[in-house]
Design an enzyme around this catalytic site. Structure first.
Site, mmCIF file in Angstrom:
data_model
loop_
_atom_site.group_PDB
_atom_site.id
_atom_site.type_symbol
_atom_site.label_atom_id
_atom_site.label_comp_id
_atom_site.label_asym_id
_atom_site.label_seq_id
_atom_site.Cartn_x
_atom_site.Cartn_y
_atom_site.Cartn_z
ATOM 1 N N GLY A 213 -5.471 -0.326 1.599
ATOM 2 C CA GLY A 213 -6.487 -0.772 2.540
ATOM 3 C C GLY A 213 -6.696 -2.269 2.584
ATOM 4 O O GLY A 213 -7.758 -2.729 2.974
ATOM 5 N N GLU A 433 -4.007 6.822 -23.168
ATOM 6 C CA GLU A 433 -5.060 5.826 -22.918
ATOM 7 C C GLU A 433 -6.202 5.971 -23.909
ATOM 8 O O GLU A 433 -6.757 4.977 -24.386
ATOM 9 C CB GLU A 433 -5.578 5.937 -21.480
ATOM 10 C CG GLU A 433 -4.542 5.625 -20.405
ATOM 11 C CD GLU A 433 -3.881 4.262 -20.580
ATOM 12 O OE1 GLU A 433 -4.527 3.321 -21.080
ATOM 13 O OE2 GLU A 433 -2.684 4.143 -20.244
HETATM 14 P P1 ADP Z 1 -2.378 -1.999 3.052
HETATM 15 O O1 ADP Z 1 -2.579 -3.145 3.970
HETATM 16 O O2 ADP Z 1 -3.091 -2.155 1.751
HETATM 17 O O3 ADP Z 1 -0.949 -1.633 2.833
HETATM 18 P P2 ADP Z 1 -3.646 -0.615 5.155
HETATM 19 O O4 ADP Z 1 -4.919 -1.352 5.242
HETATM 20 O O5 ADP Z 1 -2.613 -1.003 6.143
HETATM 21 O O6 ADP Z 1 -3.038 -0.717 3.712
HETATM 22 O O7 ADP Z 1 -3.941 0.934 5.238
HETATM 23 C C1 ADP Z 1 -3.311 1.770 6.168
HETATM 24 C C2 ADP Z 1 -4.253 2.842 6.664
HETATM 25 O O8 ADP Z 1 -4.617 3.716 5.608
HETATM 26 C C3 ADP Z 1 -5.544 2.278 7.180
HETATM 27 O O9 ADP Z 1 -5.432 1.929 8.510
HETATM 28 C C4 ADP Z 1 -6.511 3.424 6.943
HETATM 29 O O10 ADP Z 1 -6.429 4.371 7.969
HETATM 30 C C5 ADP Z 1 -5.994 4.057 5.695
HETATM 31 N N1 ADP Z 1 -6.669 3.515 4.501
HETATM 32 C C6 ADP Z 1 -6.103 2.789 3.530
HETATM 33 N N2 ADP Z 1 -6.989 2.458 2.580
HETATM 34 C C7 ADP Z 1 -8.178 2.970 2.974
HETATM 35 C C8 ADP Z 1 -9.480 2.962 2.399
HETATM 36 N N3 ADP Z 1 -9.734 2.328 1.245
HETATM 37 N N4 ADP Z 1 -10.464 3.576 3.069
HETATM 38 C C9 ADP Z 1 -10.209 4.206 4.233
HETATM 39 N N5 ADP Z 1 -9.003 4.257 4.816
HETATM 40 C C10 ADP Z 1 -7.977 3.661 4.203
HETATM 41 ZN ZN ZN Z 2 -0.272 1.965 -23.125
#
Ligand code: ADP
Ligand code: ZN
Ligand code: MG
Length: 625
Positions: A213, A433
């Site tokens: 995210g 852990e």
């Molecule tokens: P990153 O940039 O870290 O690779 P993204 O932000 O592109 O990940 O995430 C891709 C999709 O996954 C987002 O558009 C969303 O739909 C979903 N997603 C990822 N992380 C989250 C989160 N923490 N909460 C809600 N949705 C998420």
């Molecule tokens: Zn360890």
């Protein structure tokens, strides 16, 4: 979610491509014009030509510098076939031709057909225009809601977009959110900070594995602050032509400053920010380096103040970044965006489940429990897969069974990327852990254990035990270092005690323990056998980067052997200490581990209460014995 990252190929771009293709064809045609528009003339070897001359078969020849065209004698004085050959430098040729009665002349300067002539004038500019068109059109991916910028190719999301993203759309990364709330505040009311003389941070680096995210958070910051959001990926900077990357950076910042306050988001920062030291051969990638330098210049250049431009960047490979990027005034804030724990996964599932119709039997909590190691993107994907399955089976709502099947599918996909633990592995990681934590509480020098988690963390570790030093420490005593080594070995020791076998999961622990022991012997002079001598040179090798840190001083083979033996003794002694502690507290080990398997994370008060029950073991083994 209404915003897509990939621009669709636009009409302008298609036209550009077609133009490019057409002009390319013309260019090819032009190259072969003589053959296309003239008569094809058979080529013969020069030797054959000479033979034909000597045999009086040649009627006339036209001698050019690179080609001789000649006509053979035909029947009844009719002109015969025409041939062509490539001459070899031959001063005797005129004489030879004359002697053999060949009528000959030098070739007149080439007279192109009017058509070829015109083409050769028209085509180069045409190609030029087409290429230009092509690049222009690439810059303007015509997409709804997205204003595009010619040169920098950054995509801008302006406030008031229908699918505005806020913090409510992001879950499971609470720590990161807390940090970013502050950035939102900077953007909303910069005066408050400027007035008091505080320096507004310019760069924030979001670090975390893919799909957790990071991009979403960056968009949410822009959404919360209601400012424009410029987004570009690091790999887009580095292109075919040298100099394009740095001019793109310059252009991007120029555009952004005009729209300040705003956010620039650079995804995949590692694509441009790779450490110069580890770049392989020196001078390896000039283009990337220039781009990086330009980025650094721009970040140093703009005074946060009148123009509040905050640069957010994302990477999943922070260890490869050039240290210059992390200096104060650049990306001096680093925010960890990690995979969510049980609570976080539930919250993320709840967000994404709003988009689909859920059946009454759906238990999101149960789904969250079954998906350790899933990142936000995996969970979003899971919900979608389940909805697809339901639709395929003609159901009107998604059922728990759909989710169960979807989990299997997603897990199968993820297992290829080896991110998900099976139950057995999860159990091993839990004991491992807890082993670290239990040894840490009774050994000196190991800091307070804050948190134990078996949620796969970061890029490599399977689980982790978070220790905070109780105070800032600059000096460590011998026993404290021993304690740290024992703590590092605690994980592996727990595996030994419980399962009687060990896994590969402890390799990093062992590496660190060995390094520490080696430093005790060779740098700190803590070995009785080797005495207070420094066997290591503290110099960093400037050319070879980090790998060449601390090469050993030239030592005699006997000393080297003694060092190895001492290091081994220290590590083994610590290993025994760890084993003793865990054997003594075997029941508690079981209790904490099964608790951890249930909740995945133990922290705070609860953890304190559990770890306070660890019994210390008398008769610690001394080093070097
Ligand atoms: P990153 O940039 O870290 O690779 P993204 O932000 O592109 O990940 O995430 C891709 C999709 O996954 C987002 O558009 C969303 O739909 C979903 N997603 C990822 N992380 C989250 C989160 N923490 N909460 C809600 N949705 C998420
Ligand atoms: Zn360890
Ligand atoms: Mg991303």
């Amino acid at each position: 979610m209404a915003i897509k990252d990939q621009p669709q190929p636009s009409r302008a771009r298609q036209i550009g491509n077609i133009l490019l293709l057409v002009s390319g064809l013309f260019l090819l045609a032009n190259l072969f014009l003589p053959n296309l528009f003239g008569q094809p003339i058979p080529r013969v070897p020069y030797s054959l030509f000479i033979h034909q001359v000597q045999d009086h078969e040649v009627a006339r020849a036209s001698v050019g510098q690179n080609e001789i065209r000649y006509q053979l004698k035909g029947e009844n004085d009719q002109p015969g076939a025409v041939f062509s050959t490539t001459p070899i430098f031959d001063l005797e040729l005129p004489k030879r031709l004359e002697d053999n009665g060949v009528e000959f002349a030098a070739t007149p300067p080439p007279r192109n057909s009017w058509f070829g002539n015109i083409l050769s004038w028209v085509i180069p500019p045409l190609v030029f225009v087409a290429i230009w068109q092509f690049f222009i059109s690439r810059g303007s991916g015509g997409q709804q809601g997205v204003l595009s910028i010619g040169k920098s190719r950054a995509k801008v999301y302006v406030e008031g977009d229908s699918g505005k993203i806020t913090f409510a759309d992001v879950a499971g990364v609470e720590e990161a959110k807390t940090e970013l709330v502050e950035i939102v505040d900077f953007l909303k009311t910069p005066q408050r900070y400027i007035q008091i003389g505080a320096r507004i941070p310019k760069g924030v680096l979001l670090i975390g594995p893919p799909g957790t995210g990071k991009t979403l958070l960056a968009k949410a910051v822009a959404g919360e602050a209601n400012v424009p959001f410029f987004s570009i990926s690091g790999s887009e900077f580095v292109e075919l032509f040298v100099g394009v990357g740095s001019s793109r950076v310059r252009d991007l910042f120029e555009q952004a400053k005009k729209q300040a306050p705003c956010i620039i988001f650079i995804d995949e920062l590692d694509a441009i920010g790779k450490s110069r030291a580890t770049g392989g051969f020196y001078g390896g990638n000039d283009e990337r380096e220039q781009t990086l330098n330009q980025l650094l210049t721009e970040m140093d250049g703009f005074a946060a103040g009148e123009q509040t431009v905050i640069v957010l960047a994302a990477t999943n490979r922070p260890e490869t970044l050039d240290p210059a990027l992390l200096r104060p005034g650049r990306f001096d804030r680093q925010v960890l965006v990690d995979r969510p724990d049980l609570q976080g996964r539930l919250a993320i599932l709840e967000i994404h489940a709003k988009e689909v119709k859920l059946g009454k039997d759906v238990d999101l909590k149960a789904i969250a429990t079954r998906t350790p190691g899933f990142a936000g993107a995996d969970l979003a994907n899971l919900v979608n897969e389940a909805a697809l399955l339901a639709a395929r089976n003609n159901r009107t709502a998604v059922s728990q069974a759909d989710f169960a099947e979807a989990i299997e599918r997603v897990v199968a996909g993820l297992e290829k990327k080896s991110r998900v633990l099976n139950d057995k592995e999860k159990k091993i990681v839990a004991y491992h852990e807890v082993g670290h934590a239990m040894v840490a509480v009774v050994m000196p020098g190991s800091g307070k254990v804050e948190k134990i988690s078996i949620v796969p963390r970061g890029m490599a570790a399977l689980g982790y035990t978070l220790q905070l030093p109780t105070e800032d420490r600059f000096l460590m005593s011998e026993t404290e270092l021993q304690g740290q080594i024992a703590t590092l070995l605690g994980g592996r020791s727990a595996e030994e005690v419980v399962f009687g076998s060990i896994t590969t999961g402890a390799s990093n622990d062992l590496q660190r323990a060995t390094d520490l022991a080696e430093r005790m012997v060779t740098t700190y002079g803590m070995s009785k056998v080797l005495g207070p001598l420094a066997y290591q040179q503290g110099q960093q090798n400037m050319f070879l980067g980090n790998e060449a840190l601390n090469p050993r001083r030239m030592v005699s083979p006997e000393t080297a052997e003694a060092i190895d033996k001492e290091v081994k003794n220290i590590v083994e002694a610590a290993h025994h200490q760890a084993l003793d502690i865990l054997k003594e507290n075997r029941e508690l080990l079981e209790t904490i581990a099964s608790k951890l398997l249930e909740t995945e994370v133990i922290e705070g008060e609860e953890l304190n209460n559990l770890l306070n029950q660890v019994k210390t073991v008398e008769s610690p083994v001394a080093v070097g014995t």
